[in-house]
Design a protein around this motif. Structure first.
Motif, mmCIF file in Angstrom:
data_model
loop_
_atom_site.group_PDB
_atom_site.id
_atom_site.type_symbol
_atom_site.label_atom_id
_atom_site.label_comp_id
_atom_site.label_asym_id
_atom_site.label_seq_id
_atom_site.Cartn_x
_atom_site.Cartn_y
_atom_site.Cartn_z
ATOM 1 N N LEU A 95 10.150 -5.157 -12.279
ATOM 2 C CA LEU A 95 8.874 -5.635 -11.603
ATOM 3 C C LEU A 95 8.351 -5.182 -10.441
ATOM 4 N N GLU A 96 9.373 -5.316 -9.482
ATOM 5 C CA GLU A 96 8.944 -4.603 -8.108
ATOM 6 C C GLU A 96 8.175 -3.395 -8.247
ATOM 7 N N MET A 97 9.001 -2.273 -9.017
ATOM 8 C CA MET A 97 8.660 -1.158 -9.019
ATOM 9 C C MET A 97 7.299 -0.945 -9.830
ATOM 10 N N ASP A 98 7.148 -1.666 -10.729
ATOM 11 C CA ASP A 98 5.946 -1.770 -11.558
ATOM 12 C C ASP A 98 4.643 -2.136 -10.481
ATOM 13 N N THR A 99 4.856 -3.051 -9.805
ATOM 14 C CA THR A 99 3.852 -3.637 -8.938
ATOM 15 C C THR A 99 3.721 -2.720 -7.608
ATOM 16 N N ASN A 100 4.589 -2.627 -7.057
ATOM 17 C CA ASN A 100 4.706 -2.125 -5.682
ATOM 18 C C ASN A 100 4.511 -0.548 -5.593
ATOM 19 N N PHE A 101 5.202 0.023 -6.654
ATOM 20 C CA PHE A 101 4.852 1.574 -6.587
ATOM 21 C C PHE A 101 4.044 2.133 -7.937
ATOM 22 N N PHE A 102 4.544 1.911 -8.974
ATOM 23 C CA PHE A 102 3.534 2.369 -10.375
ATOM 24 C C PHE A 102 1.960 1.621 -10.296
ATOM 25 N N GLY A 103 1.967 0.515 -9.797
ATOM 26 C CA GLY A 103 0.682 -0.149 -9.384
ATOM 27 C C GLY A 103 -0.281 0.655 -8.623
ATOM 28 N N PRO A 104 0.076 0.746 -7.261
ATOM 29 C CA PRO A 104 -0.704 1.586 -6.394
ATOM 30 C C PRO A 104 -1.016 3.144 -6.950
ATOM 31 N N LEU A 105 0.049 3.847 -7.487
ATOM 32 C CA LEU A 105 -0.022 4.998 -7.985
ATOM 33 C C LEU A 105 -1.089 4.914 -9.359
ATOM 34 N N ALA A 106 -1.251 4.026 -10.102
ATOM 35 C CA ALA A 106 -2.060 4.094 -11.080
ATOM 36 C C ALA A 106 -3.552 3.843 -10.729
ATOM 37 N N VAL A 107 -3.555 2.918 -9.834
ATOM 38 C CA VAL A 107 -4.959 2.544 -9.232
ATOM 39 C C VAL A 107 -5.630 3.674 -8.528
ATOM 40 N N THR A 108 -4.722 4.485 -7.704
ATOM 41 C CA THR A 108 -5.257 5.542 -6.637
ATOM 42 C C THR A 108 -5.661 6.678 -7.881
ATOM 43 N N ARG A 109 -4.699 6.761 -8.947
ATOM 44 C CA ARG A 109 -5.128 7.909 -9.917
ATOM 45 C C ARG A 109 -6.538 7.463 -10.623
ATOM 46 N N ALA A 110 -6.854 6.328 -10.697
ATOM 47 C CA ALA A 110 -8.143 6.097 -11.290
ATOM 48 C C ALA A 110 -9.270 6.145 -10.352
ATOM 49 N N PHE A 111 -9.028 5.583 -9.252
ATOM 50 C CA PHE A 111 -10.193 5.661 -8.227
ATOM 51 C C PHE A 111 -10.331 7.160 -7.705
ATOM 52 N N ALA A 112 -9.472 7.907 -7.454
ATOM 53 C CA ALA A 112 -9.544 8.972 -6.624
ATOM 54 C C ALA A 112 -11.003 9.942 -7.176
ATOM 55 N N PRO A 113 -11.073 9.950 -8.538
ATOM 56 C CA PRO A 113 -12.139 10.602 -8.922
ATOM 57 C C PRO A 113 -13.628 10.048 -8.561
ATOM 58 N N VAL A 114 -13.441 8.625 -8.735
ATOM 59 C CA VAL A 114 -14.708 7.671 -8.132
ATOM 60 C C VAL A 114 -14.899 7.939 -6.684
ATOM 61 N N VAL A 115 -13.961 7.834 -5.666
ATOM 62 C CA VAL A 115 -14.164 8.092 -4.547
ATOM 63 C C VAL A 115 -14.677 9.529 -4.111
ATOM 64 N N GLU A 116 -14.130 10.586 -4.930
ATOM 65 C CA GLU A 116 -14.599 11.825 -4.801
ATOM 66 C C GLU A 116 -15.859 12.065 -5.334
ATOM 67 N N SER A 117 -16.306 11.531 -6.186
ATOM 68 C CA SER A 117 -17.767 11.785 -6.857
ATOM 69 C C SER A 117 -18.769 11.031 -6.104
ATOM 70 N N ASN A 118 -18.156 10.196 -5.184
ATOM 71 C CA ASN A 118 -19.336 9.490 -3.983
ATOM 72 C C ASN A 118 -19.262 10.185 -2.915
ATOM 73 N N GLY A 119 -18.644 11.324 -2.719
ATOM 74 C CA GLY A 119 -18.722 12.036 -1.393
ATOM 75 C C GLY A 119 -17.397 12.284 -0.523
ATOM 76 N N GLY A 120 -16.361 11.422 -1.093
ATOM 77 C CA GLY A 120 -15.307 11.300 -0.340
ATOM 78 C C GLY A 120 -15.074 9.941 0.499
ATOM 79 N N GLY A 121 -13.828 9.706 0.882
ATOM 80 C CA GLY A 121 -13.532 8.401 1.681
ATOM 81 C C GLY A 121 -12.155 8.421 1.906
ATOM 82 N N ALA A 122 -11.840 7.296 1.543
ATOM 83 C CA ALA A 122 -10.279 6.901 2.076
ATOM 84 C C ALA A 122 -9.345 5.892 1.196
ATOM 85 N N VAL A 123 -8.199 6.207 1.240
ATOM 86 C CA VAL A 123 -7.230 5.276 0.544
ATOM 87 C C VAL A 123 -6.136 4.681 1.686
ATOM 88 N N LEU A 124 -6.092 3.219 1.510
ATOM 89 C CA LEU A 124 -5.180 2.711 2.257
ATOM 90 C C LEU A 124 -4.148 1.832 1.473
#
Length: 228
Positions: A95-124
């Motif tokens: 559960l810790e790996m799913d939430t603290n590692f695979f979770g941020p990875l999945a969210v970043t993979r989903a939102f990277a194209p969104v942020v890129e399409s809006n001209g770029g930005g950042a991930v924290l």
């Protein structure tokens, strides 16, 4: 990155550090999607509640479709079970790996194209001093945060050509629900941590070290494991 007029998605924004990040982003002129597994628990005026469970791929994809104007992603949602790696429950370790590692990875993979399409930005990515310091009693949490540290560094290199900066926030105990059992004198103010994090994003810092404990441990990385 300029936060005024940014459009931010903050995971785990219904309490603790995430709530402070969402509130301070609005104070700096950003539009905020406050993401949580139960969006009805978001009580911060002015934000847009967003259902997002970092362990549920469909909810992540749906959130990316809803927040299609995002330019900043804050991977804040996390969990600590207190499980050691050897004696702990395998389900808690997973559960810790799913939430603290695979979770941020999945969210970043989903939102990277969104942020890129809006001209770029950042991930924290909200990480921990335990990305670098690995006590046995918190082995599963430390392992997950160490993996998230590697994710942060690798994603920074991979996303830079797409106009997306990636920062890691490193901090020890904060005065939040997750550290409720820790004496007050050993915890830092999450509002101050949020302010440092957002200033770090604006300055383009790859690493934001939010307290003296974290700065000490970072300085000690070149020494033997027992020295820290």
């Amino acid at each position: 990155m300029e936060l005024k007029n940014a459009v931010a998605v903050v995971t785990g924004a219904n309490r603790g550090l995430g709530r402070h990040l969402a509130a301070q982003l609005m104070e700096r002129g950003a539009t905020v999607y406050a993401a949580a597994r139960r969006p009805e628990t978001v009580d911060l005026p002015g934000v847009t509640p967003l259902r997002l469970d970092v362990t549920d791929e469909e909810s992540i994809r749906a959130a990316a479709r809803t927040a299609s104007d995002a330019t900043l992603l804050v991977n804040n949602a996390g969990i600590s079970t207190g499980a050691p790696l050897i004696a702990g429950s395998p389900s808690e370790v997973r559960l810790e790996m799913d939430t603290n590692f695979f979770g941020p990875l999945a969210v970043t993979r989903a939102f990277a194209p969104v942020v890129e399409s809006n001209g770029g930005g950042a991930v924290l990515n909200v990480l921990s001093v335990l990305s670098w310091l690995h006590p046995a009693g918190l082995g599963s949490y430390a392992a997950a945060k160490a993996a998230a540290w590697a994710l942060t560094d690798a994603a920074r290199e991979e996303l830079a050509p797409r106009g997306i900066a990636v920062s890691g926030l490193y901090v020890g105990y904060m005065d939040t629900d997750m550290a409720a059992g820790i004496p007050t004198g050993q915890k830092v103010d999450p509002a101050e941590v949020a302010a440092q994090a957002l200033s770090g994003i604006e300055a383009g810092l790859p690493e934001i070290l939010a307290d003296e404990t974290t700065r000490y441990v970072k300085r000690s990385l070149a020494t033997s494991p027992n020295a820290a």
